[in-house]
Design a protein around this motif. Structure first.
Motif, PDB file in Angstrom:
ATOM      1  N   GLY A 234       8.137 -21.647  43.974  1.00  0.00           N
ATOM      2  CA  GLY A 234       8.232 -20.853  42.756  1.00  0.00           C
ATOM      3  C   GLY A 234       9.586 -20.185  42.507  1.00  0.00           C
ATOM      4  N   ASP A 235      10.471 -20.198  43.505  1.00  0.00           N
ATOM      5  CA  ASP A 235      11.782 -19.538  43.308  1.00  0.00           C
ATOM      6  C   ASP A 235      12.805 -20.160  44.267  1.00  0.00           C
ATOM      7  N   LEU A 236      12.844 -21.492  44.254  1.00  0.00           N
ATOM      8  CA  LEU A 236      13.603 -22.209  45.290  1.00  0.00           C
ATOM      9  C   LEU A 236      15.086 -22.350  44.910  1.00  0.00           C
ATOM     10  N   GLY A 239      19.433 -18.732  47.128  1.00  0.00           N
ATOM     11  CA  GLY A 239      19.242 -17.444  47.792  1.00  0.00           C
ATOM     12  C   GLY A 239      17.908 -17.376  48.540  1.00  0.00           C
ATOM     13  N   SER A 240      17.074 -18.394  48.394  1.00  0.00           N
ATOM     14  CA  SER A 240      15.777 -18.420  49.080  1.00  0.00           C
ATOM     15  C   SER A 240      15.795 -19.383  50.269  1.00  0.00           C
ATOM     16  N   ILE A 241      16.991 -19.757  50.706  1.00  0.00           N
ATOM     17  CA  ILE A 241      17.096 -20.711  51.813  1.00  0.00           C
ATOM     18  C   ILE A 241      18.081 -20.163  52.839  1.00  0.00           C
ATOM     19  N   ILE A 251      12.657 -19.404  52.686  1.00  0.00           N
ATOM     20  CA  ILE A 251      12.062 -18.063  52.783  1.00  0.00           C
ATOM     21  C   ILE A 251      11.585 -17.599  51.402  1.00  0.00           C
ATOM     22  N   ASP A 252      10.949 -16.439  51.383  1.00  0.00           N
ATOM     23  CA  ASP A 252      10.656 -15.710  50.129  1.00  0.00           C
ATOM     24  C   ASP A 252       9.731 -16.394  49.131  1.00  0.00           C
ATOM     25  N   PRO A 253       8.602 -16.960  49.553  1.00  0.00           N
ATOM     26  CA  PRO A 253       7.757 -17.623  48.535  1.00  0.00           C
ATOM     27  C   PRO A 253       6.824 -16.657  47.793  1.00  0.00           C
ATOM     28  N   GLU A 254       7.327 -15.486  47.417  1.00  0.00           N
ATOM     29  CA  GLU A 254       6.440 -14.531  46.739  1.00  0.00           C
ATOM     30  C   GLU A 254       6.107 -14.975  45.311  1.00  0.00           C
ATOM     31  N   PHE A 255       6.882 -15.942  44.770  1.00  0.00           N
ATOM     32  CA  PHE A 255       6.589 -16.483  43.443  1.00  0.00           C
ATOM     33  C   PHE A 255       5.654 -17.705  43.517  1.00  0.00           C
TER      34      PHE A 255
HETATM   35 MG    MG Z   1      13.423 -13.862  46.345  1.00  0.00          MG
END
Ligand code: MG
Ligand code: SR1
Length: 405
Positions: A234-236, A239-241, A251-255
């Motif tokens: 959802g937000d790849l 900044g999410s790697i 990281i960061d799969p809050e979306f």
């Molecule tokens: Mg994020």
């Protein structure tokens, strides 16, 4: 492992976070009074604590969702349920790609907390790329991540009851609304929260008045709103790697939510394309710039190739869909996914240039006139991708356009 859960939510600080970590038995008794805590969150939404033993140097990360978006402040309330989504998504992703995500050690939905493996020996991909680093396994890792998490969560593989359970579990309306607004709506209208220099106003006016473009964006937005095809990160974006040499961690799969299959790969590609553009300004000398830009384009090509091949292999071996063996069904799905991904990538490029949340790749270009030049070029590329998405059949046509931008 017995943990005393706090009865109500409260934002943690560098002292109280220890009440969460100490009962987990991650650190030995002898280390408990020698723990060093730092708040290191630099994202838009959450608190992130790094807790390290001064004795053994073992460390964990504690991530806590705040009840508002940190980037804007308390005037933008945001559900704490995103912490549950994030930790459940990490656990779900680990079922198919355990080597590509941080290990979840503990989670608490009341405190909106996830305790996970420390990855501070890695760097954020965006930073590494801006600095001119090359990561040889990035393309195959992200292609594999996207293909496996997509296939195993799809109707091609899951029983329809299980799939619909998963869609319910990963229903994420508030975080999806952020994407619906920031990616698919606001940059295409005169909205206060858009953020661009006055010198770009005439280019932005052209976008706001381009009916052909807006019709395509409306269609992409509708796909995002309605197509529950696969479980997405959802937000790849880059900044999410996290990366280190040949190690990649998403990281960061809050979306995370169920959405259109091309969405994750599109965001990854769009952020590489933005970095490619920005290297014209960042790279210190022509040879290095050429090497980096070639690497970035090869990474885009190889990511899609890996996605296609991995998805195809899983389909041939494990698909339960009654139409799976019919000629052309898989090819049709992959073609639609690819073309929609081109359109999504165009939206991501435009929103990172004129919307609320920018990328350092473009924003850190030192000379204002150079920054403006490449922002204009980014807008042209974004528009071209959205308008021509259905004309592309091969990934090299896309990389040719990025090269020529
Ligand atoms: Mg994020
Ligand atoms: C208010 S959140 C802004 C952006 O940060 C996240 O990483 C997502 O990309 C979101 O659109």
């Amino acid at each position: 492992m017995s943990v005393q859960v706090k009865p109500t939510y409260e934002p943690l600080n560098e002292l109280t976070v220890l009440d969460v970590v100490k009962p987990l038995d991650f650190f030995d008794a002898s280390e408990q009074n020698q723990l060093h805590v730092r708040e290191i969150g630099d994202g838009n939404l959450n608190l992130v604590f790094h807790i390290e033993s001064a004795l053994s140097k073992k460390a964990v990360i504690v991530k806590q969702a705040l009840p508002y978006a940190k980037v804007v402040g308390e005037s933008w309330p945001l559900t704490l349920d995103r912490a549950r989504i994030e930790s459940e998504a990490l656990i779900k992703e680990a079922e198919s790609v355990p080597h590509l995500v941080p290990k979840v050690l503990y989670s608490d939905s009341t405190l909106a907390v996830t305790v996970m493996e420390d990855l501070s020996d890695h760097v954020i991909l965006r930073k590494g790329l801006i600095e001119g680093q090359i990561y040889p396994k990035l393309a195959s890792d992200i292609g594999t991540f996207a293909a496996k998490t997509a296939f195993y969560s799809s109707d091609f593989y899951l029983h329809p009851f299980e799939k619909k359970e998963q869609v319910k579990r990963f229903s994420n309306p508030e975080l999806c609304k952020i994407t619906e607004d920031l990616v698919f709506t606001d940059p295409f209208f005169n909205i206060e929260t858009n953020d661009f220099p006055a010198e770009l106003q005439s280019e932005v006016d052209v976008i706001w008045n381009d009916t052909e473009l807006l019709k395509e964006v409306a269609q992409l937005r509708l796909s995002f709103l309605t197509k529950a095809e696969v479980l997405l990160h959802g937000d790849l974006h880059s900044g999410s790697i996290f990366v280190k040499g040949d190690s990649t961690k998403v990281i960061d799969p809050e979306f995370a939510f169920y959405g259109p299959a091309g969405f994750d790969i599109a965001h990854f590609i769009a952020n590489l394309a933005l970095n490619h553009l920005s290297q014209n300004a960042h790279a210190k000398e022509p040879f290095h710039r050429e090497t980096l830009q070639t690497y970035l384009l090869e990474t885009i090509e190889k990511t899609w190739k890996t996605y296609r091949e991995t998805f195809t292999a899983l389909w041939n071996e494990k698909a339960t869909d009654p139409f799976a063996k019919i000629d052309g069904v898989l090819e049709n799905f992959l073609e639609k996914t690819f073309q929609e991904a081109i359109g999504f990538a165009g939206c991501e490029i435009i929103r990172r240039t004129i919307g609320l949340a920018h990328v350092a790749d473009l924003d850190s270009i030192p000379k204002k006139e150079v920054e403006l030049f490449y922002k204009k070029t980014a807008l042209e590329l974004g528009v071209k991708l959205i308008k021509n998405q259905r004309k592309l059949t091969n990934i090299t046509e896309l990389t040719d356009w990025i090269r020529g931008a």
